[in-house]
Design an enzyme around this catalytic site. Structure first.
Site, mmCIF file in Angstrom:
data_model
loop_
_atom_site.group_PDB
_atom_site.id
_atom_site.type_symbol
_atom_site.label_atom_id
_atom_site.label_comp_id
_atom_site.label_asym_id
_atom_site.label_seq_id
_atom_site.Cartn_x
_atom_site.Cartn_y
_atom_site.Cartn_z
ATOM 1 N N SER A 108 76.626 44.812 -14.499
ATOM 2 C CA SER A 108 77.591 44.605 -13.418
ATOM 3 C C SER A 108 79.021 44.587 -13.948
ATOM 4 C CB SER A 108 77.292 43.276 -12.722
ATOM 5 O OG SER A 108 78.350 42.926 -11.857
ATOM 6 N N TYR A 132 82.964 48.647 -9.579
ATOM 7 C CA TYR A 132 83.761 48.438 -8.374
ATOM 8 C C TYR A 132 85.114 49.079 -8.643
ATOM 9 C CZ TYR A 132 80.466 44.851 -6.724
ATOM 10 O OH TYR A 132 79.360 44.179 -6.282
ATOM 11 N N THR A 158 79.431 51.430 -6.826
ATOM 12 C CA THR A 158 78.945 50.682 -5.661
ATOM 13 C C THR A 158 79.784 51.049 -4.442
ATOM 14 O OG1 THR A 158 78.093 48.939 -7.047
ATOM 15 C CG2 THR A 158 78.542 48.353 -4.760
ATOM 16 N N LYS A 233 75.823 54.039 -5.339
ATOM 17 C CA LYS A 233 74.873 52.932 -5.086
ATOM 18 C C LYS A 233 75.238 52.231 -3.783
ATOM 19 C CE LYS A 233 73.246 48.574 -7.080
ATOM 20 N NZ LYS A 233 73.865 47.579 -6.189
ATOM 21 N N HIS A 257 72.488 46.433 -1.176
ATOM 22 C CA HIS A 257 73.006 45.342 -2.002
ATOM 23 C C HIS A 257 72.098 44.110 -1.904
ATOM 24 C CE1 HIS A 257 77.125 44.938 -3.999
ATOM 25 N NE2 HIS A 257 76.591 43.772 -4.274
HETATM 26 C C1 LIG Z 1 73.035 37.575 -7.378
HETATM 27 C C2 LIG Z 1 73.265 39.036 -7.162
HETATM 28 C C3 LIG Z 1 74.411 39.624 -7.673
HETATM 29 C C4 LIG Z 1 74.628 41.001 -7.489
HETATM 30 N N1 LIG Z 1 75.731 41.568 -8.045
HETATM 31 C C5 LIG Z 1 75.931 42.892 -7.902
HETATM 32 C C6 LIG Z 1 77.051 43.521 -8.497
HETATM 33 O O1 LIG Z 1 77.849 42.883 -9.174
HETATM 34 N N2 LIG Z 1 77.226 44.848 -8.271
HETATM 35 C C7 LIG Z 1 76.349 45.592 -7.517
HETATM 36 O O2 LIG Z 1 76.541 46.789 -7.336
HETATM 37 N N3 LIG Z 1 75.259 45.020 -6.968
HETATM 38 C C8 LIG Z 1 75.036 43.696 -7.146
HETATM 39 N N4 LIG Z 1 73.924 43.139 -6.585
HETATM 40 C C9 LIG Z 1 72.956 43.989 -5.874
HETATM 41 C C10 LIG Z 1 71.874 44.512 -6.839
HETATM 42 O O3 LIG Z 1 72.401 45.493 -7.695
HETATM 43 C C11 LIG Z 1 70.707 45.138 -6.084
HETATM 44 O O4 LIG Z 1 71.187 46.119 -5.204
HETATM 45 C C12 LIG Z 1 69.858 44.131 -5.319
HETATM 46 O O5 LIG Z 1 69.787 42.909 -6.016
HETATM 47 C C13 LIG Z 1 68.463 44.676 -5.093
HETATM 48 O O6 LIG Z 1 67.712 43.808 -4.316
HETATM 49 P P1 LIG Z 1 66.668 42.725 -4.915
HETATM 50 O O7 LIG Z 1 67.470 41.590 -5.455
HETATM 51 O O8 LIG Z 1 65.864 42.352 -3.704
HETATM 52 O O9 LIG Z 1 65.815 43.414 -5.986
HETATM 53 C C14 LIG Z 1 73.688 41.770 -6.757
HETATM 54 C C15 LIG Z 1 72.539 41.165 -6.257
HETATM 55 C C16 LIG Z 1 72.320 39.825 -6.455
HETATM 56 C C17 LIG Z 1 71.050 39.207 -5.924
#
Ligand SMILES: Cc1cc2nc3c(=O)[nH]c(=O)nc-3n(C[C@H](O)[C@H](O)[C@H](O)COP(=O)(O)O)c2cc1C
Length: 362
Positions: A108, A132, A158, A233, A257
């Protein structure tokens, strides 16, 4: 009798019991009423498998090639922010576990370990950088080029977060990073982004830096600052996927997300077939959100995904067992996927075709 978690749901239960409330709520939350968060999972549970029999599944080959790399099985670790809330080694522990299991790790922009620390710990690990785009394009370009220099082989841009989704638990908690944690990728922002920013609302501060005006026409800017393949994404529509491929993307991640952005947005496995049709073999199609079982991976691949990403399962297993916990979780999920492939009568990834999914029963 074993106390070890047997599946991802048990890792989740154990982690939720262990995490401090602010970190727990940050990790588990979805936007608003969490309808999409729930639906991402329930949409998998609604699908039924039409399995083959007598298919000689003695030898299995789960390997698959996309974005120029052969992956041992169709799974990638999703980029999630602030992994050191789960474990003092955070992203570095995940990098070691991923490398040991041959899995690619998404990092991330909001990682709590620096790209240098990760690269030093696992020099030949397979990594992608999540991006980002900030109002400060110099900073954005620095992040991309630093990712390139430290061994990342793709950029996951993203596209579903022009503004931050509203997570009411984080608002209630006034989410902040504990003292000592920071976001090294953003160090070049004036004064860095340390916990002292937290008091004025860390997530809001971050959100204010993201450029909500970034649009299709700006993809050329990104292509000009990096040689790396770019994945978009956060796509859930065929027309957006096609437009992205036309603009030179290497592929898309069908994602909402993890239900954290627009609540009531479509479940990702429901959006996948339309996106696969639109991409039409021109690049990689990945999907994330709610993948917890081997059968979920089987269904995603059957509906045309090159691979799935998992987000929260990594956070839960990192909380419970650190590096070893993440490794074990990956092994459990892989065994589960292999069993699902065998029971579905499929021997290779090419055998996992759309006809395995039963038409919706009305
Ligand atoms: C706590 C948390 C932080 C996340 N931070 C980011 C991030 O910084 N950038 C991003 O593109 N997606 C972020 N995501 C989304 C994840 O990349 C991903 O799309 C998502 O967690 C997939 O779903 P799942 O948790 O059910 O497997 C985050 C998700 C969670 C749960």
């Amino acid at each position: 009798m074993t106390d070890e978690p047997l599946n991802i749901f048990e890792y989740e239960q154990a982690a939720l019991a262990q995490l401090p409330p602010m970190a727990r709520d940050y990790y588990m939350s979805g936007a608003l009423d969490e309808i999409t968060l729930r639906d991402n999972r329930e949409a998998y549970d609604r699908l039924r498998v039409r399995y083959h029999v007598l298919a000689d599944v003695g030898d299995l080959d789960t390997s698959t090639t996309f974005l120029g790399r052969t992956h041992p099985w169709p799974l990638v670790i999703a980029p999630t922010a602030f992994m050191r809330l789960a474990n003092p080694e955070g992203e570095v522990a995940v990098a070691r576990a991923a490398h040991a299991e041959g899995v690619t790790q998404g990092i991330s922009t909001l990682s709590t370990s620096s790209l240098d620390e990760i690269a030093a710990a696992v020099p030949d690990g397979s990594r992608w950088m999540q991006l980002y785009v900030f109002r400060d394009r110099e900073l954005t370009r620095d992040i991309v080029q630093h990712a390139e220099a430290t061994g990342c082989t793709a950029i996951a841009l993203t596209v579903d977060a022009p503004v931050l989704g509203r997570r009411e638990r984080d608002a209630r908690n006034a989410f902040a990073l504990p003292p000592g944690l920071s976001m090294p990728n953003l160090d070049r922002l004036a004064g860095g982004v340390r916990s002292d920013r937290a008091e004025s609302g860390l997530l809001q501060f971050f959100a204010d830096q993201v450029d909500p005006s970034f649009s299709w026409k700006d993809l050329d800017w990104l292509a000009a600052v990096t040689k790396l393949p770019v994945l978009l994404k956060g796509i859930v529509r065929g027309d957006d996927a096609a437009r992205g491929m036309d603009a030179g993307a290497a592929g898309v991640v069908v994602s909402n997300h993890g239900g954290r952005q627009l609540d009531t947005s479509i479940a990702t496995i429901d959006a996948l077939p339309e996106v696969v049709a639109a991409v039409d073999g021109r690049g990689a199609v990945l999907v994330d959100g709610g993948v917890r079982r081997g059968t979920d991976i089987l269904k995603a691949v059957a509906l045309g995904a090159d691979a799935v990403l998992i987000g929260r399962p990594v956070l839960w297993s990192l909380t419970v067992g650190g590096e070893a916990g993440v490794r074990r979780m990956l092994q459990i999920l892989r065994e589960d996927f292999e069993r699902a492939m065998r029971l579905a009568g499929t021997r290779t990834i090419a055998d996992v075709t759309p006809d395995l999914i039963a038409p919706a029963i009305q």
